[in-house]
Design a protein around this motif. Structure first.
Motif, short mmCIF file in Angstrom:
data_model
loop_
_atom_site.label_atom_id
_atom_site.label_comp_id
_atom_site.label_asym_id
_atom_site.label_seq_id
_atom_site.Cartn_x
_atom_site.Cartn_y
_atom_site.Cartn_z
N SER A 371 0.83 -1.21 0.00
CA SER A 371 0.00 0.00 0.00
C SER A 371 0.86 1.26 0.00
CB SER A 371 -0.94 -0.01 1.21
OG SER A 371 -1.78 1.13 1.21
N SER A 372 1.95 1.25 0.76
CA SER A 372 2.83 2.42 0.83
C SER A 372 3.52 2.68 -0.51
CB SER A 372 3.88 2.23 1.93
OG SER A 372 3.27 2.08 3.19
N SER A 375 1.01 4.34 -2.85
CA SER A 375 0.45 5.62 -2.40
C SER A 375 0.95 6.82 -3.19
CB SER A 375 0.75 5.82 -0.90
OG SER A 375 0.23 7.04 -0.44
N TRP A 378 -1.20 6.73 -6.54
CA TRP A 378 -2.65 6.85 -6.36
C TRP A 378 -2.93 7.48 -4.99
CZ3 TRP A 378 -0.79 2.46 -9.01
CH2 TRP A 378 -1.22 2.35 -10.34
N SER A 380 -5.55 8.03 -3.30
CA SER A 380 -6.57 7.45 -2.44
C SER A 380 -6.10 6.22 -1.70
CB SER A 380 -7.81 7.11 -3.27
OG SER A 380 -7.46 6.20 -4.30
N ILE A 381 -4.90 5.73 -1.98
CA ILE A 381 -4.35 4.55 -1.29
C ILE A 381 -3.45 5.04 -0.17
CG2 ILE A 381 -2.87 2.52 -1.56
CD1 ILE A 381 -3.90 2.22 -4.36
N PRO A 382 -3.61 4.55 1.06
CA PRO A 382 -2.88 5.09 2.21
C PRO A 382 -1.42 4.64 2.23
CG PRO A 382 -4.25 3.26 2.90
CD PRO A 382 -4.58 3.49 1.46
N ASN A 383 -0.60 5.47 2.85
CA ASN A 383 0.80 5.10 3.09
C ASN A 383 0.91 4.35 4.41
OD1 ASN A 383 0.53 7.10 5.03
ND2 ASN A 383 1.59 8.64 3.81
N SER A 388 -2.90 9.95 3.04
CA SER A 388 -2.67 10.11 1.61
C SER A 388 -1.31 10.75 1.37
CB SER A 388 -3.77 10.96 0.98
OG SER A 388 -3.46 11.29 -0.36
N HIS A 389 -0.63 10.28 0.36
CA HIS A 389 0.67 10.85 0.00
C HIS A 389 0.52 12.28 -0.53
CE1 HIS A 389 4.93 10.54 -1.15
NE2 HIS A 389 4.61 11.21 -2.25
N VAL A 394 -8.60 9.58 1.61
CA VAL A 394 -7.92 8.30 1.43
C VAL A 394 -8.80 7.18 1.96
CG1 VAL A 394 -6.75 8.38 3.67
CG2 VAL A 394 -5.70 7.13 1.78
N TYR A 397 -6.92 1.29 5.05
CA TYR A 397 -6.12 0.13 4.63
C TYR A 397 -6.88 -1.17 4.88
CZ TYR A 397 -2.76 -3.65 4.94
OH TYR A 397 -2.13 -4.85 4.79
#
Length: 616
Positions: A371-372, A375, A378, A380-383, A388-389, A394, A397
């Motif tokens: 996921s990181s 991030s 995208w 909306s994908i969490p780090n 959110s990056h 976001v 997970y």
């Protein structure tokens, strides 16, 4: 003698006084004359300077005409003329950039209106919060008086939810106020963030259309007759080509692509048409996939030109060899189309460039590490910190992890058992119309008048907005498509049926987090249905979930004979459905009769036992 001397002395004094006054007057007159002469000479000098500094073109063409004489009569100094020139220059600059100032003024007015709306909502939410606290305490006291410690009437739960909603609105107002202050006046396309007005750059000249030159037609040879040109057929959705998301990819990569589409709000969560391949940011659709459309869309204070199932930005798509239409500071760029297969391929390349490989997916699955790594590409994908990056909304997970594991176990459409086309099974119901069916007909008229959708049942090959989908016949014993539903190939080939929540619920696709969705949700709430919409669960923000409460099934599904018959409507057109074998179909009326009989016998047994205990 003394008298004569005094008289002479007085006369001498008088003569001296007269001489002194005369001398003073003469000096005053001379000084006045000198000042007047100097003033006249100064004016003449200034007029001569003005005449000498006048343009030679004017003096040569007109001579000592009225223009030069008028300039000579102004009598302005060199500094005054410089200041006047700067004043005219400033006025011309302001006038030349007048469209920019007007557009900036509209943006400023739009921000003031938005700020007023935010303050009003904040005040209302604060009032609602304090009022909700009082109602929660009142509900708690009422439950204590009635010894209802389990809150069986849901009185306390209802007031607590209302108070929580008001508190969430306070936080939402604060976030909107922060965005209002920190958001730039315009985006990359120079469109106002709140007014959506195009703001020209300073010094930009408005180009006037040049008149078309008349050309003399030249004789041409007579062309040979050609057959009439056939109209270009419209673009077909990806399903017509046999493509499905993640085709020709491993099951791990296919599951990851579905997770990304879910996170970006283009597929599973909002059920976008054509699996989200034609989707802009904020949910609008574009049928042309020959190139990236490069159009900025706005929603909830955000603006983006992202497009496609995986929300590619124009520069990202161009960097991978894709075609992009002209827009903003990006010229037209030739390249490959945005076909569904190409979108999948480029998404996989971006995944690999981020450091996520097939071996990593097989070893870790959708881990925090994976996921990181995704991030930065995208938002909306969490780090690793769950954020959110790019400081945007976001997904959680845990939600993405559960979805990945779920998608990992699904078979591909090519692996699914082959379905046999059959005629839809018409449930054996008596003549009449239920409240549920009546509300369906009323919503059809509502969506026509409000959104321009069809007022009739319109089954399609792919999902469209405002369709009533995924519900079956209550009490039928299976989840086959309800004949009044706007069914699609999704229910037929993928979902293996349509109904969910015991055939008490249906889904209505709407634009992502939109006012249209609010209108649809309010329509069904007023009818007494349970509605899930934009409630912060990151699921119901692209479709409205409409559900008949369990305790209202008899009220909503019982047929009323006084109403007109819907037997023809229930039969519906011929569609492809999936029959489930080994199930017994029970008619709605017979099942309701059994329920009523069970309830009657239950009440009778309780009454007999109570009478027995009382000694009767």
């Amino acid at each position: 003698m003394s008298i004569t001397r005094e008289i002479n002395q007085n006369l001498e004094n008088i003569r001296s006084l007269l001489l002194r006054n005369t001398r003073t007057k003469n000096q005053v007159f001379q000084r006045t004359f000198l000042l007047k002469r100097r003033r006249t000479e100064d004016l003449k000098r200034k007029s001569q300077e003005t005449a000498l500094e006048a343009p030679n073109l004017v003096r040569n063409a007109v001579g000592r005409s009225f223009i030069t004489q008028s300039m000579a009569r102004t009598g302005k100094s060199f500094l005054e003329r410089i200041m006047g020139f700067l004043g005219y220059l400033t006025a011309g600059w302001i006038f030349n950039n007048l469209p920019t100032w007007i557009a900036l003024g509209k943006e400023f007015i739009a921000r003031i209106q938005k700020g007023r709306e935010i303050v009003s909502n904040f005040i209302d939410s604060v009032k609602g919060t304090f009022s909700g606290i009082g109602k929660v305490l009142n509900a708690a006291l009422t439950n204590l008086k009635e010894l209802d410690f389990l809150d069986s009437k849901k009185r306390l739960e209802k007031e607590w939810n209302n108070m929580s909603t008001q508190m969430n609105n306070i936080g939402k107002s604060i976030d909107e106020g922060y965005k209002l202050i920190t958001t730039p006046l315009f985006d990359d396309e120079r469109k106002g963030t709140y007014s959506e007005e195009q703001i020209p750059e300073l010094g930009t000249q408005v180009k006037e259309e040049e008149p078309k030159q008349q050309t003399t037609p030249t004789p041409t040879p007579t062309p040979q007759p050609t057959p009439p040109r056939q109209p270009t057929p419209p673009a077909q959705p990806s399903t017509s080509t046999g493509h499905y998301p993640g085709k020709n990819q491993t099951r791990e990569m296919r599951a990851l692509l579905n997770v990304i589409a879910y996170a970006e709000g283009t597929d599973i969560s909002v059920k976008m048409p054509n699996n989200g391949y034609n989707t802009h940011f904020a949910g609008s659709q574009t049928a042309d996939l020959s190139a990236h459309p490069n159009i900025v869309k706005r929603s909830s204070g955000y603006a983006s030109a992202a497009f496609g199932r995986y929300q590619f930005m124009p520069k990202t798509w161009i960097s991978k060899g894709g075609a992009c239409k002209a827009g903003g500071n990006i010229p037209y760029t030739p390249g490959m189309s945005m076909s569904p297969a190409n979108q999948d391929e480029i998404a996989v390349k971006l995944i690999n460039m981020g450091g996520v490989t097939q071996a990593m997916l097989q070893k870790e699955g959708f881990s925090v590490n994976v996921s990181s790594k995704l991030s930065p590409e995208w938002a909306s994908i969490p780090n690793a910190r769950g954020q959110s990056h790019h400081n945007q909304p976001v997904r959680k997970y845990e939600t993405l992890k559960q979805l990945y594991d779920k998608e990992l176990g699904k078979p591909t459409p090519s692996q699914q058992p082959r379905q046999t086309p059959v005629q839809p099974q018409t449930p054996r119901v008596s003549q009449g119309q239920s409240k549920f069916e009546s509300d369906i007909l009323e919503f059809r008229e509502f969506r026509k008048t409000q959104f321009g959708a069809s007022s009739k049942r319109f089954p399609t090959s792919n999902m469209q907005l405002y369709q009533m989908r995924e519900f079956g016949v209550f009490g039928s014993g299976n989840y086959n498509i309800h004949p009044m539903a706007d069914d699609t190939s999704y229910e037929i080939h993928v979902h293996k049926g349509a109904g969910h929540w015991e055939n008490r619920a249906m889904d209505i696709p709407v634009p992502y987090k939109s006012k249209e969705g609010d209108m649809v949700a309010e329509f069904w709430r007023r009818k007494g249905y349970k509605v899930l919409w934009n409630n912060g669960d990151n699921v119901h923000d692209g479709h409205v979930h409409v559900e008949v409460p369990p305790h209202k099934t008899a009220e909503f599904f019982t047929l009323t004979r006084q109403m007109p018959s819907l037997s023809q409507e229930r039969r519906g057109p011929k569609v492809v459905v999936v029959e489930q074998t080994g199930t017994t179909n029970t008619s709605s009326s017979s099942k309701q009769t059994n329920i009523i009989n069970d309830l009657s016998s239950y009440v009778s047994n309780i009454s007999k036992s109570m009478l027995t205990k009382l000694g009767f």
